[in-house]
Design an enzyme around this catalytic site. Structure first.
Site, PDB file in Angstrom:
ATOM      1  N   HIS A  47      -7.599  31.371 -14.095  1.00 24.97           N
ATOM      2  CA  HIS A  47      -7.096  30.025 -14.354  1.00 24.97           C
ATOM      3  C   HIS A  47      -7.861  29.001 -13.506  1.00 24.97           C
ATOM      4  O   HIS A  47      -8.399  28.028 -14.019  1.00 24.97           O
ATOM      5  CB  HIS A  47      -5.596  29.987 -14.042  1.00 24.97           C
ATOM      6  CG  HIS A  47      -4.951  28.666 -14.257  1.00 24.97           C
ATOM      7  ND1 HIS A  47      -4.089  28.423 -15.293  1.00 24.97           N
ATOM      8  CD2 HIS A  47      -5.037  27.501 -13.573  1.00 24.97           C
ATOM      9  CE1 HIS A  47      -3.677  27.178 -15.235  1.00 24.97           C
ATOM     10  NE2 HIS A  47      -4.231  26.592 -14.183  1.00 24.97           N
ATOM     11  N   GLU A  48      -7.920  29.263 -12.206  1.00 22.66           N
ATOM     12  CA  GLU A  48      -8.592  28.306 -11.315  1.00 22.66           C
ATOM     13  C   GLU A  48     -10.086  28.239 -11.605  1.00 22.66           C
ATOM     14  O   GLU A  48     -10.685  27.160 -11.575  1.00 22.66           O
ATOM     15  CB  GLU A  48      -8.343  28.663  -9.848  1.00 22.66           C
ATOM     16  CG  GLU A  48      -6.869  28.659  -9.421  1.00 22.66           C
ATOM     17  CD  GLU A  48      -6.145  27.361  -9.732  1.00 22.66           C
ATOM     18  OE1 GLU A  48      -6.806  26.316  -9.864  1.00 22.66           O
ATOM     19  OE2 GLU A  48      -4.905  27.396  -9.880  1.00 22.66           O
ATOM     20  N   GLY A  58       0.822  -1.204   0.000  1.00 21.19           N
ATOM     21  CA  GLY A  58       0.000   0.000   0.000  1.00 21.19           C
ATOM     22  C   GLY A  58       0.847   1.240   0.000  1.00 21.19           C
ATOM     23  O   GLY A  58       2.035   1.195   0.287  1.00 21.19           O
ATOM     24  N   PRO A  69       2.416   4.921   1.043  1.00 28.49           N
ATOM     25  CA  PRO A  69       2.947   5.346   2.337  1.00 28.49           C
ATOM     26  C   PRO A  69       1.856   5.950   3.210  1.00 28.49           C
ATOM     27  O   PRO A  69       0.964   6.620   2.708  1.00 28.49           O
ATOM     28  CB  PRO A  69       3.968   6.429   1.966  1.00 28.49           C
ATOM     29  CG  PRO A  69       4.192   6.325   0.522  1.00 28.49           C
ATOM     30  CD  PRO A  69       3.060   5.588  -0.080  1.00 28.49           C
ATOM     31  N   GLY A  70       1.935   5.675   4.484  1.00 25.85           N
ATOM     32  CA  GLY A  70       1.018   6.303   5.426  1.00 25.85           C
ATOM     33  C   GLY A  70      -0.343   5.658   5.528  1.00 25.85           C
ATOM     34  O   GLY A  70      -1.229   6.159   6.194  1.00 25.85           O
ATOM     35  N   THR A  71      -0.529   4.505   4.869  1.00 27.09           N
ATOM     36  CA  THR A  71      -1.836   3.869   4.933  1.00 27.09           C
ATOM     37  C   THR A  71      -1.979   2.967   6.142  1.00 27.09           C
ATOM     38  O   THR A  71      -2.996   2.314   6.308  1.00 27.09           O
ATOM     39  CB  THR A  71      -2.114   3.057   3.664  1.00 27.09           C
ATOM     40  OG1 THR A  71      -0.932   2.350   3.322  1.00 27.09           O
ATOM     41  CG2 THR A  71      -2.514   3.940   2.521  1.00 27.09           C
ATOM     42  N   GLY A  72      -0.966   2.896   6.969  1.00 29.57           N
ATOM     43  CA  GLY A  72      -1.118   2.143   8.213  1.00 29.57           C
ATOM     44  C   GLY A  72      -0.511   0.758   8.178  1.00 29.57           C
ATOM     45  O   GLY A  72      -0.950  -0.122   8.923  1.00 29.57           O
ATOM     46  N   LYS A  73       0.486   0.543   7.352  1.00 27.90           N
ATOM     47  CA  LYS A  73       1.103  -0.789   7.283  1.00 27.90           C
ATOM     48  C   LYS A  73       1.863  -1.102   8.568  1.00 27.90           C
ATOM     49  O   LYS A  73       1.717  -2.183   9.136  1.00 27.90           O
ATOM     50  CB  LYS A  73       2.039  -0.875   6.066  1.00 27.90           C
ATOM     51  CG  LYS A  73       1.302  -0.678   4.757  1.00 27.90           C
ATOM     52  CD  LYS A  73       2.205  -0.822   3.555  1.00 27.90           C
ATOM     53  CE  LYS A  73       3.213   0.300   3.434  1.00 27.90           C
ATOM     54  NZ  LYS A  73       2.611   1.611   3.131  1.00 27.90           N
ATOM     55  N   THR A  74       2.674  -0.148   8.995  1.00 33.40           N
ATOM     56  CA  THR A  74       3.405  -0.349  10.243  1.00 33.40           C
ATOM     57  C   THR A  74       2.440  -0.527  11.398  1.00 33.40           C
ATOM     58  O   THR A  74       2.614  -1.403  12.252  1.00 33.40           O
ATOM     59  CB  THR A  74       4.298   0.871  10.517  1.00 33.40           C
ATOM     60  OG1 THR A  74       4.969   1.205   9.317  1.00 33.40           O
ATOM     61  CG2 THR A  74       5.304   0.576  11.588  1.00 33.40           C
TER      62      THR A  74
END
Ligand code: ADP
Ligand code: ZN
Length: 636
Positions: free
Chosen positions: A454-455, A231, A233-238
């Site tokens: 532009h936006e 997954g 980074p930062g998705t909670g694997k650790t």
């Protein structure tokens, strides 16, 4: 704990060495002093000693120093010899008793000869020796050696991860760097992991293996040795791996793939061996290797022979360790990566990381759950609506959300608030996405106007297109590097069709199209948009087979072997067609965007003026101008 102890012992040993060296030098100094005798001069020797015939012999050392040995009976009987250095052990005072420096040996010999003749005594026995100065000699090679050892220690310490530890790190360089959390130290459980239900289910099974291996092995089944968490980074694997250890109540080793890599050959492999040795001692346990792609990259990719043997050795060691341990030894390896496509196929074979658990970016519901987890310790106002916040944060990972919650508290504190309010959360979201607000970035009025148009162009084009992602908000507040932004809520879908991509391209080009329509000229402000569009269009044609002329071909290579190749897998002619088709696609999308904006020029002006006034507009504000978006209505 263990490591700590051995460290202390190491320090102790090193101090011992220092002490020994010190004693050694003092000893040399001392022994030199005692055997040197007292300093005197020729006059004294001639007048007092030779005259009385008290001298036993004179030893000339290195042709410059005369050592005087006084007869023992003279020492005992005469007062003038009382000041001679005493023998520390007692007994006879062995010489030399006095010394003096002579000018030249020849002169000295003559002196003695005449003196003796004048005094009419037997000539004094003169001996010559060439004695090396042991102390000086030693110093001359010990000091450079010490300096070299010092430099070496310094470099080693630097290399093996910061100057935090003692010199003992050199001896630990082949040891694994895993940090160990004992079973009662891991207090993270599934409760702390929000969402990720499928992943939890798979993980639960592994926990069951750890808790009750017999149930599975008695039927002849083999317990899996490893699982791969895949997954972004930062998705909670650790977090997931820790929760696994917490739920199973087993020790947890945690390290990163890059911890294996060091400049020295063989270190990686030896660290792997050490890691497995430690893990087996603590079994049952979980070993978590973050970012395994640091060592597990496909070996086939290296075209330059011998370019990175070290990493390959490390990988081989890891593979053979995983094959080596008994499947029921109770050690389970969990690895995390966000690039499963680059991993060596050997790692994914059965018996190694044979389970693959996908940890996706959270969807709306999961984001709500994660917000709930991380808001628990915060003091929040009633105005904070978790559902609204989850809608504002499409594409956020768990770590981003945790970050938002933390930022919001900091922002509220900066404003001296007692409680965190909705606006603080919104500011935190902006901050996490775009970086710090650049309040004092100098933007001229004219530039601001261009940015607003532009936006607004992005906003209107995406609003009018059926398949473009719905807008969340549009802003012209400069943040980080960007001057303004339009954010969309990407639809949660697994496959995308041609129409959807076309509309997306069109919306991305809406900014530049608006500039051209309003000002008749275009600017460099669309760089990001153009990069995105170009990549997407090339992917359409050469990867996804979405172009009629190229047909159902894909030049994508999932093995990654072509990454380092300079030759393209297609002919020059095909390359030309691809370029032409990409150009056509983008041109078509740009024309479409321009058409839409020309048709809605009035709206474009209204919106950009509003944007200049308010700086941030939400979907709700747009609905007030245009009414509900047709694409959304038809879905409902
Ligand atoms: P990864 O290892 O996938 O890069 P981490 O596990 O280190 O990500 O996640 C970083 C932080 O993000 C965690 O410490 C946690 O606070 C938060 N987080 C991520 N996913 C979740 C989740 N599903 N539930 C709760 N918190 C999460
Ligand atoms: Zn843009």
């Amino acid at each position: 704990m263990n490591k700590q102890k051995s460290n202390n012992k190491m320090k102790f040993n090193i101090y011992w060495i220092y002490l020994l060296i010190g004693i050694f030098f003092i000893g040399i100094q001392f022994s030199n002093n005692s055997s040197n005798g007292k300093k005197t001069n020729w006059q004294n020797v001639k007048e007092n000693m030779i005259k009385n015939n008290d001298i036993e012999k004179i030893v000339i050392m290195n042709r410059e120093k005369a050592n005087v040995y006084v007869k023992q009976e003279a020492i005992k009987s005469k007062d003038i010899y009382k000041n001679i250095n005493k023998n520390p052990i007692g007994g006879e005072i062995r010489g030399p008793h006095y010394y003096f420096i002579i000018g030249s040996v020849e002169n000295f010999e003559n002196e003695i000869k005449t003196t003796c003749e004048n005094l009419n005594i037997n000539e004094i026995n003169v001996e010559y020796i060439n004695k090396k100065d042991v102390f000086g000699e030693l110093l001359s090679w010990i000091i450079p050696l010490l300096i070299m050892i010092g430099i070496w220690l310094f470099i080693m310490r630097k290399m093996s991860g910061g100057g935090s530890g003692s010199g003992s790190q050199i001896f630990n360089i082949g040891k694994s760097k895993a940090s160990l959390f004992d079973k009662n130290k891991v207090n993270i459980t599934f409760k702390d992991v929000a969402g990720l239900d499928e992943a939890k289910e798979e993980v639960q099974e592994i926990i069951n293996f750890l808790k009750n291996p017999k149930k599975y092995t008695s039927l002849g089944g083999k317990i899996p040795r490893g699982a791969l968490l895949i997954g972004s980074p930062g998705t909670g694997k650790t977090l997931m791996a820790k929760a696994m250890a917490g739920e199973a109540q087993v020790p947890f080793f945690s390290l990163s793939g890059s911890d294996f890599v060091e400049m020295f050959v063989g270190v990686g492999a030896s660290r792997v061996r050490d890691l497995f040795k430690q893990a087996k001692m603590k079994s049952p346990c979980i070993v978590f290797i973050d970012e395994i792609d640091a060592i597990g990259r496909s070996r086939a990719k290296q075209n330059i022979p011998g370019s990175n043997d070290e990493r390959e050795n490390t990988l081989n060691q890891l593979l053979s360790e995983m094959d080596g341990f008994e499947s029921n030894s109770g050690v389970i390896i969990i690895a995390a990566t966000n690039r499963v496509d680059v991993l060596d196929k050997a790692l994914l074979r059965p018996g190694r990381f044979d389970r693959q658990i996908f940890v996706d970016l959270p969807d709306l519901k999961e984001r709500e759950a994660i917000f709930k987890v991380h808001m628990k310790p915060l003091k929040t106002d009633k105005s904070v609506d978790i559902n609204f916040l989850s809608k504002q944060t499409p594409g956020f990972s768990g770590a981003d959300i945790a970050n938002v919650c933390n930022e919001s508290a900091l922002i509220a504190a900066r404003k001296n608030k007692k409680i965190i309010q909705k606006q603080d959360f919104l500011d935190a979201v902006d901050r996490v996405i775009g970086g710090l607000e650049k309040k004092n970035k100098i933007i001229s009025k004219n530039e601001k106007k261009v940015i607003a148009f532009h936006e607004a162009g992005h906003a209107i084009v995406s609003w009018m297109l059926k398949y473009a992602s719905p807008l969340v908000k549009v802003t012209i507040v400069p943040r980080g590097k960007s001057l303004g932004a339009a954010w969309y809520l990407p639809e949660e879908r697994q496959i995308t069709n041609t129409e959807q991509i076309d509309d997306e391209l069109c919306a991305t080009l809406g900014g530049r199209a608006a500039e051209e329509i309003m000002f008749g000229k275009i600017s460099t402000g669309a760089l990001n948009d153009l990069e995105k569009v170009t990549k997407q269009a090339y992917a359409m044609v050469s990867v996804y087979g979405l172009n009629k002329k190229i047909g159902n071909l894909s030049f994508y290579d999932s093995s990654g072997r072509s990454e380092y190749n300079f030759t393209k897998p297609y002919s020059e002619k095909t390359a030309q067609i691809i370029d032409e088709e990409v150009s056509k696609i983008i041109e078509k999308a740009y024309q479409k965007a321009k058409n839409i904006l020309t048709k809605h020029k009035k709206d474009l002006v209204t919106l950009s003026e509003l944007l200049l006034k308010k700086e941030v507009l939400f979907k709700e504000d747009l609905e007030k101008i245009f009414g509900k978006r047709k694409a959304d209505e038809s879905k409902e």
